[in-house]
Scaffold this active site. Structure first.
Site, PDB file in Angstrom:
ATOM      1  CG  ASP A   1      79.088 -28.094  90.946  1.00  0.00           C
ATOM      2  OD1 ASP A   1      79.874 -27.434  90.363  1.00  0.00           O
ATOM      3  OD2 ASP A   1      77.936 -28.619  90.400  1.00  0.00           O
TER       4      ASP A   1
ATOM      5  CG  HIS B   1      79.408 -29.908  87.368  1.00  0.00           C
ATOM      6  ND1 HIS B   1      78.361 -29.121  87.623  1.00  0.00           N
ATOM      7  CD2 HIS B   1      79.063 -30.043  85.944  1.00  0.00           C
ATOM      8  CE1 HIS B   1      77.636 -28.784  86.810  1.00  0.00           C
ATOM      9  NE2 HIS B   1      78.274 -29.138  85.901  1.00  0.00           N
TER      10      HIS B   1
ATOM     11  CB  SER C   1      75.751 -29.143  83.935  1.00  0.00           C
ATOM     12  OG  SER C   1      76.569 -28.223  83.809  1.00  0.00           O
TER      13      SER C   1
END
Lengths: 808, 808
Positions: free
Chosen positions: B493, B524, B374
């Site tokens: 995602d 994620h 991320s």
């Protein structure tokens, strides 16, 4: 947010000074500091670890605000005296609360109070040196925003590990401190010889025990022992358990009436002829085997850093041990107590299965406590009830006290919540991890097959009655315990139901021991990593008292009963008792306080096949239909009686066991009745499984195990209702759970039974709902039989035990 | 269950013998053993740890079955030779598979193959000594049932720690071994001086970096560095983030047409006038500050045990660092690369904020790699793109490559999935952990308020167009990277959407570097603790190659593209490429292959107020209505066009970007279009959040960090559909994302746009569903405007990129 501390020990100034010196916050140099502001700065500099440079620590002081306008260094250099507000502004920041977000720099004391945190009684403007010392001591013993005492947080940062020659153990405010070197823990395996031969191989069963002890024991320190007896610990046979799970879609069978009295079904452990003890061929102080564990109990790890040794043992029939699983009888208990006897010096253990070289628990101070939840807590209860020497206390979390109350109820076969079809044989197979060692299993398979069959037959799912099989699994039967106990249970635990802890507590009351109980809002959950309550500190205080023998006043200090409120977040309240002093509100089921939603007094239990099949696949959809009190028509309207009270004029608290006294008939010679009492009213309710507030947030010791910070929080959405409690009874067992009586079809009998004990607040404006029905898809067997039940509502009653408010 | 290994390095016999000697399984004594059976027993005795007594280990041998009838000791003493079946029976047990449950003792080799585990090519009956050595080597490099290589499992048990003088680092099959002493790790803080002054205080920003390094560095060992740049690492302001979150229920605004070309909105980092460097007043090798971390990345911890140092740094504006948060521009990247420059010896760091005492990363081997998911992966990408010296590779998990693709799309303000209303200002405030140090914040608050306002204004939520603000946040703009990259992304995602990794990969392809990509079925998620794929081993192989410079053939060995299949459990397949060589199937939207469910070609976007309010509160209920392809009437029938294909005659795989070419009009001078392509057909689908198979099951090093074993598993229930991909476009941006064109109400324009790239298998018999609509409750702003959209379906097309099956 609210934080509830129960384990703080009120301490006088001389003792405070001594303890602060013990943990190195005060020293001869600080004695000489006259100025409170200067001392405050010195304490803060120590707080930021003397192992770090002065400049680094000064900068950290600069990160703190003392007043709305002044950072701490500006305040200490400009103020003429230390104010209470400045102290608590800094205190809140050290406790990890955030300025603006969590509190206002103008109102720190108010915030402390609102959070439930203790503040010292000190001057508003001119805090004296002694007052500062008292406030600092209290602060170190205050919980942070992140679920730890500040001193425990500091220990996790390495506070204690900067000092050489720190005493071990070290006590502070009556609790053991994390001064031990967890990097050097010693892990070793021994095999304890138990006085039983449960696998009938002609040799006494050897029980594997895994020891984790501080390396400091190698220099002569004797340490207390925390022992967790987890049958799951060496692996579980999940698939086999699934395969063995019983079909519950079976009709309720008629039982031949009997006139049994308790003495007819009472059993004692038989005098088994045992093989002789192994002949000791030599002795050693050094174990031959080590281990690395995957799952460990975080509370035990917390205690390891604080100088307790920890022992895990899975018992008979588990990988590395001899024997076969028997689910709850004396064989199993004997394996559990054997390890205690070894730890107490009363029994032999060997270094391996073969050589007969004995090894002593020479590092043990002979004071043993037990911990663990569920089956683990069950084993703690079992051991405690034997009165075995060496066991000084047990912390029992969600333990079973009578296996009948786990798999049966009032003459019915009843599932633990979520485990329809499980029984003693399934659990035995699940935990029989010896099976996972194929070579070992190869030797024992025929004997195991035999034992498993015996179990399946003897548990007698057809009957549901209490008999000798269950009497042998009533852990309260022989109450030889002489030890203080700490009980913990979830008020939403429908797996190990609350009767287990309630009945145990009632038994223990008869004895001259101290017992405490904590009732939380979880289902089947651990409690050691919550923000809102200092459970780990309570356990620390308790075990420091019981196992280190330190007089910290734990027995007097801790409330008898601590209950987490079900209607508010973060609220834990002390009570004098649970369920024994309630006011009984007895109401006829035809009273006008109760509205009969469908207006019926009888119902038939049989569902159309398709609907039945749908419900057994998805019991949630069945529950959703059943709990409809709004008058809308459902597919279960003719399968139950629904009663709904008028709105409550004020809050009530159900304190103990709701009971029913029903006059009813069955249209056949068999029958069962289920009753549910419901809190009806739209409200936000607490989660029963904790929410992770922050992963890996709690550091239980320096460079040691981390734990998630958790809490029961409000669910996102309001719900319309929640079950308060339930109960089930076989109408043939209307006298008791071992005697069967006849049912004449159509004849009305008076049937009394109690629901699971609870502690449940029902809010003003809510209503009490009552559901009476037969098959409980989640708990009972599901025969889908064509039986009509008829009630005489005028002569049927519910009794609600209401908290006597003077009893708080 | 299926296990997929990609990181095994094929090795020849001489090298195998050398490596087995390196890790102490072979020694001069074993050289002399002629008998394979005897050597087998010796290897097994070593497997059970020589630090344990021989008797203990002999007993463990007795727990293994060699054949259906014979435990291993009986087999080795009675058999005349070692059979392949006996070897693999034992192998499977060492790999923690259970006899009967997981495999049959008659068919071990078949089971190995079925599980996807490698078997050695050895004789069936008479395994020779060399064959045994080869098979044993392969076995140690085989994954267990519990998510680790067998050698890594052994290391966790203490295998390496029993030997004195084991070489460090130690390589085995091309991967670094867990030989380092994690009990003695050194943790220290430094402050790196970055060449920027983002908080305009007249001093260069100091960036806090936390170093964890093996104590072996104190004896002269230089180690590679794994660096994770997590802006979340020092705390987040969650409540502030919530407060700042933007209202998305705003009308789509008309944009003044422009004729902008890219050069008009292209920006370079400005030449800021910077304060001078701090004057170094002295140097030291010893840090002044230490730390204890709560969250750490388990993969980093895995690497710590294997001799990599790990560095965490949160960057400008975080607690302990100077500066303010800017979300994605060069200020932020500079802070990230500064730490690399220090680790490479090219930049100064100090021991604190004040004294100007410099400290070098004297223990670093100057090879730095980056890890993290991320925002962390985003920073890795940003650093890699600068070409900074010292950075040798980045493992980018779910990283953003262009912040426009995170908060905007085709001229629209678009949310990251699950975060409606978030934007650069919200994220900046969330990560501005300097705020949590009240004293520090006190100094900087006015500057921060100003910077935050600037951000809110400049991001221009009204527009949605790509402009200078976003050009400064396009991390791919300057592609100076020269390093090999490992990319990882979840195919589900919708937070960091797949365009980020797809576009980055396309950019990287232009350069002479090696890049690999792994596409999993998570949203994620991290991937380092799964059973079905050897991700940790892949990373170990990769970093051992890139940072230790060991030629283990990683570049050639690892597939270009690894994709987890979306229709089967545990299935990971190598491919040559992703999205570049697909066959395009272009279909007119009026083609008879597609059924128009409502038969409409136009729709109006305005919902009744009550319904709109309901949907914005519960977008799930909106989605449920929207995805109805079964012809039943819904409340959205006039708000969208639904097309459904005929059932597929065979499986197809969407490989890359689906695109639409639509001819349509808006009834106003503004308009937006959303398109979703759906896999329609009842099937069990994988969870997008991993299931915990076993908590704390993975031990990443001796007495070191434990990790949960996880997997994407089939959901319990079959579902009817699943989104394949989606896309959104502002009709004013039909040329590109920076140029705005006029919309004449009622006039039809040709609009082309691409959906998020995917890799998605649609099973035979399933149908392709297409949804065309305007407001997307989950992603777009929600103006609820009275706009009618009309399509010319005959001149509108969808293009499906289908996997060229020769391309596998």
């Amino acid at each position: 947010m609210k934080i509830n501390q129960f384990a703080y020990v009120p301490t006088d100034l001389p003792q405070i000074k001594k303890e602060l010196a013990d943990i190195r916050f005060l020293d001869p140099r600080s004695e000489k500091i006259a100025e409170p502001l200067t001392l405050f700065k010195q304490l803060l500099l120590k707080f930021f670890l003397e192992s770090q440079s002065l400049q680094v620590r000064e900068e950290k002081l600069g990160d703190l605000m003392a007043t709305k306008k002044l950072p701490l260094p500006d305040y200490t250099s400009s103020a003429s005296s230390l104010s209470k507000n400045a102290f608590y502004n800094v205190a809140l920041q050290l406790l990890q609360f955030q300025v603006s977000l969590d509190f206002d720099l103008d109102k720190p004391v108010e915030t402390m109070e609102k959070l439930g945190l203790p503040t010292a009684d000190i001057d508003k403007q001119d805090v004296t040196k002694d007052q500062l010392i008292q406030a600092w001591y209290l602060l170190l013993n205050t919980r942070t925003k992140n679920g730890q005492l500040l001193i425990d947080y500091l220990a996790g940062q390495g506070y204690y590990h900067q000092f050489k020659n720190i005493p071990k153990p070290l006590l502070f405010n009556g609790k053991s401190q994390a001064v031990f070197d967890t990097d050097k823990l010693i892990r070793e395996v021994v095999y304890v010889e138990s006085s039983e031969d449960s696998d009938h191989d002609g040799k006494l069963d050897l029980i594997k025990a895994e020891v984790i002890r501080p390396s400091e024991t190698n220099s002569g320190l004797k340490v207390p022992v925390v022992y967790t007896a987890s049958p799951y610990d060496q692996g579980t046979n999940d698939k086999l358990g699934e395969q063995l799970t019983h079909d519950v879609n079976e009709p309720l069978a008629h039982k031949k009436p009997n006139k049994l009295k308790y003495k007819d079904i009472s059993v004692e452990a038989p005098d088994e002829k045992l093989p002789t003890d192994r002949k000791v061929k030599g002795t050693t102080d050094v174990a031959e085997e080590s281990f690395a564990k995957t799952w460990t109990y975080a509370l035990n790890d917390f205690l390891l850093a604080r100088g307790f040794a920890v022992v895990y043992s899975a018992g008979i029939g588990t990988s590395g041990s001899d024997g076969v699983r028997t689910t709850g009888d004396w064989h199993e208990t004997k394996a559990v107590t054997s390890v205690i006897e070894w730890l107490h010096g009363d029994r032999t253990a060997f270094t391996n299965h073969t050589d007969n070289i004995a090894i002593k628990a020479w590092w043990s101070n002979k004071n043993i406590g037990m911990t663990g939840r569920s089956y683990l807590g069950t084993n703690s209860t079992a051991a405690a009830m034997t009165g075995v020497a060496g066991l000084k206390t047990a912390v029992v979390e969600a333990g079973i006290s009578n296996w009948y109350d786990y798999y049966r109820e009032n003459g019915l076969t009843i599932a633990p919540g979520g485990f329809q079809g499980e029984d003693t044989d399934v659990l035995a197979a699940l935990c029989f991890s010896r099976m996972q060692q194929a070579g070992d299993f190869h030797k024992i398979q025929p004997e195991w097959d035999k034992e498993l069959k015996k179990l399946t037959k003897a548990q007698n799912r057809k009957s549901g009655s209490y008999d000798q099989f269950w009497d042998a699994r009533n852990l309260m039967k022989h109450d030889n315990t002489k030890i203080d106990m700490l009980l913990v249970h979830g008020l939403n635990d429908w797996n190990v139901k609350l009767s287990n802890v309630f009945n145990l507590r009632e038994e223990l009351k008869k004895r001259p021991i101290t017992q405490k109980i904590i009732l939380h809002q979880g289902q089947h959950e651990y409690l050691n990593n919550f923000r809102s309550v200092d459970y780990s500190d309570i356990v620390n205080l308790w075990l420091t008292n019981k196992l280190l023998g330190y007089e910290n006043n734990a027995n007097a200090l801790l409330p008898e009963v601590i209950v987490q409120d079900n209607t508010k977040e973060d609220t834990w309240t002390p009570y004098k008792d649970w369920g024994d002093d309630a006011k009984i509100k007895k109401v006829s089921l035809s009273d006008k306080w109760l509205k009969n939603i469908q207006g019926n007094s009888s119902f038939n239990d049989k569902l159309p096949k398709k609907l039945f099949d749908k419900y057994i696949k998805n019991t949630k959809s069945w529950r959703k239909q059943l709990y409809k009190f709004d008058g809308s028509s459902t597919k279960l309207d003719e399968r139950c009686i629904r009663l709904l009270s008028k709105p409550l004029k004020k809050d009530i608290v159900i304190d103990g066991q709701i009971s029913f006294d029903l006059k009813l008939s069955s249209s056949q010679n068999v029958g069962l009745l289920s009753a549910v009492v419901v809190d009806y009213g739209k409200a936000k309710r607490l989660t029963e499984v904790p929410t992770v507030l922050s992963p890996q947030q709690i550091i239980t010791g320096y460079h040691w195990r981390k734990d998630d910070l958790k809490e029961f929080t409000f669910q996102k959405k309001a719900t319309q209702y929640k079950k308060i409690s339930d109960g089930h009874i076989n109408l043939q067992n209307r006298e008791n759970s071992y005697r069967s009586d006849e049912i004449k079809p159509g004849k009305k009998y008076q049937v009394e039974f109690k629901l699971q004990p609870e502690f449940f607040r029902v809010l003003k404006g809510h209503r009490i709902g009552i559901l009476l029905f037969a098959t409980d898809m989640d708990f009972t067997i599901r025969g889908n039989q064509d039986i009509t039940y008829s009630l005489d509502l005028d002569n049927s009653y519910v009794s609600l035990p209401l908290l006597n408010s003077s009893h708080k």
